[in-house]
Design an enzyme around this catalytic site. Structure first.
Site, PDB file in Angstrom:
ATOM      1  N   THR A   1       0.807  -1.212   0.000  1.00  0.00           N
ATOM      2  CA  THR A   1       0.000   0.000   0.000  1.00  0.00           C
ATOM      3  C   THR A   1       0.847   1.273   0.000  1.00  0.00           C
ATOM      4  O   THR A   1       2.030   1.245   0.326  1.00  0.00           O
ATOM      5  CB  THR A   1      -0.943   0.029   1.222  1.00  0.00           C
ATOM      6  OG1 THR A   1      -0.167   0.057   2.421  1.00  0.00           O
ATOM      7  CG2 THR A   1      -1.859  -1.188   1.236  1.00  0.00           C
ATOM      8  N   ASP A   2       0.188   2.362  -0.334  1.00  0.00           N
ATOM      9  CA  ASP A   2       0.843   3.673  -0.286  1.00  0.00           C
ATOM     10  C   ASP A   2       0.530   4.327   1.065  1.00  0.00           C
ATOM     11  O   ASP A   2      -0.065   3.695   1.947  1.00  0.00           O
ATOM     12  CB  ASP A   2       0.419   4.543  -1.466  1.00  0.00           C
ATOM     13  CG  ASP A   2      -1.075   4.835  -1.486  1.00  0.00           C
ATOM     14  OD1 ASP A   2      -1.770   4.625  -0.469  1.00  0.00           O
ATOM     15  OD2 ASP A   2      -1.562   5.299  -2.536  1.00  0.00           O
ATOM     16  N   ALA A   3       0.870   5.570   1.199  1.00  0.00           N
ATOM     17  CA  ALA A   3       0.676   6.276   2.467  1.00  0.00           C
ATOM     18  C   ALA A   3      -0.798   6.383   2.856  1.00  0.00           C
ATOM     19  O   ALA A   3      -1.115   6.534   4.035  1.00  0.00           O
ATOM     20  CB  ALA A   3       1.295   7.676   2.382  1.00  0.00           C
TER      21      ALA A   3
ATOM     22  N   ILE B   1      -3.986   2.409   0.424  1.00  0.00           N
ATOM     23  CA  ILE B   1      -4.543   1.709  -0.731  1.00  0.00           C
ATOM     24  C   ILE B   1      -3.400   1.101  -1.537  1.00  0.00           C
ATOM     25  O   ILE B   1      -2.255   1.548  -1.457  1.00  0.00           O
ATOM     26  CB  ILE B   1      -5.417   2.621  -1.609  1.00  0.00           C
ATOM     27  CG1 ILE B   1      -4.606   3.768  -2.206  1.00  0.00           C
ATOM     28  CG2 ILE B   1      -6.602   3.162  -0.820  1.00  0.00           C
ATOM     29  CD1 ILE B   1      -5.356   4.577  -3.246  1.00  0.00           C
TER      30      ILE B   1
END
Length: 136
Positions: free
Chosen positions: A17-19, A22
């Site tokens: 995931t990203d920050a 997601i």
């Protein structure tokens, strides 16, 4: 007669995931790759044995539509189906869905069979074509 659909489950880990929590778009390509590897394995074909023979499959083209986002800890399903089998390449239709069967990603991926020593296209080995053809 169409080729059957192979189903592969994958869990979204924090590292995917990203920050914002997601799935980072490029990681969907990893999920699709894993599913194609497991698709081959379902025929009893291990990529390490192909590598020993200097045979590999390389991605030639990707068309990917990101429809909706997956999130940390989601359990996803990757559906994989050949939609075209040529002498030296295969075209896959792959779809990633979530546990509610919502479509998240749709992709068409062409892979080419190559001689890894020469980095030149070669015919897909007959034993692979035979295994694939046995299910239609």
């Amino acid at each position: 007669m169409p080729f059957p659909v192979h189903k592969f489950k994958v869990r979204v880990y924090y590292e995917d995931t990203d920050a914002g929590g997601i799935v980072y778009y490029a990681n969907y390509l990893k999920f699709l790759e894993r599913a194609r590897t497991e698709w081959l394995r379902s025929f009893g074909i291990e990529q390490h044995s192909l590598l020993e023979q200097s045979v590999g499959f390389v991605v030639k083209r990707v068309e990917m539509d990101n429809i909706a986002a997956a999130r940390f800890d989601d359990l996803l399903q990757v559906n994989t189906q050949i939609i075209e089998l040529k002498r030296a390449s295969m075209l896959f239709q792959q779809q990633i869905t979530n546990s509610n069967n919502l479509s998240l990603v749709s992709a068409k991926i062409r892979v080419a069979c190559v001689d890894l020593q020469k980095m030149k296209p070669i015919a897909i080995p007959a034993f692979i074509v035979g295994e694939i053809s046995s299910v239609i």
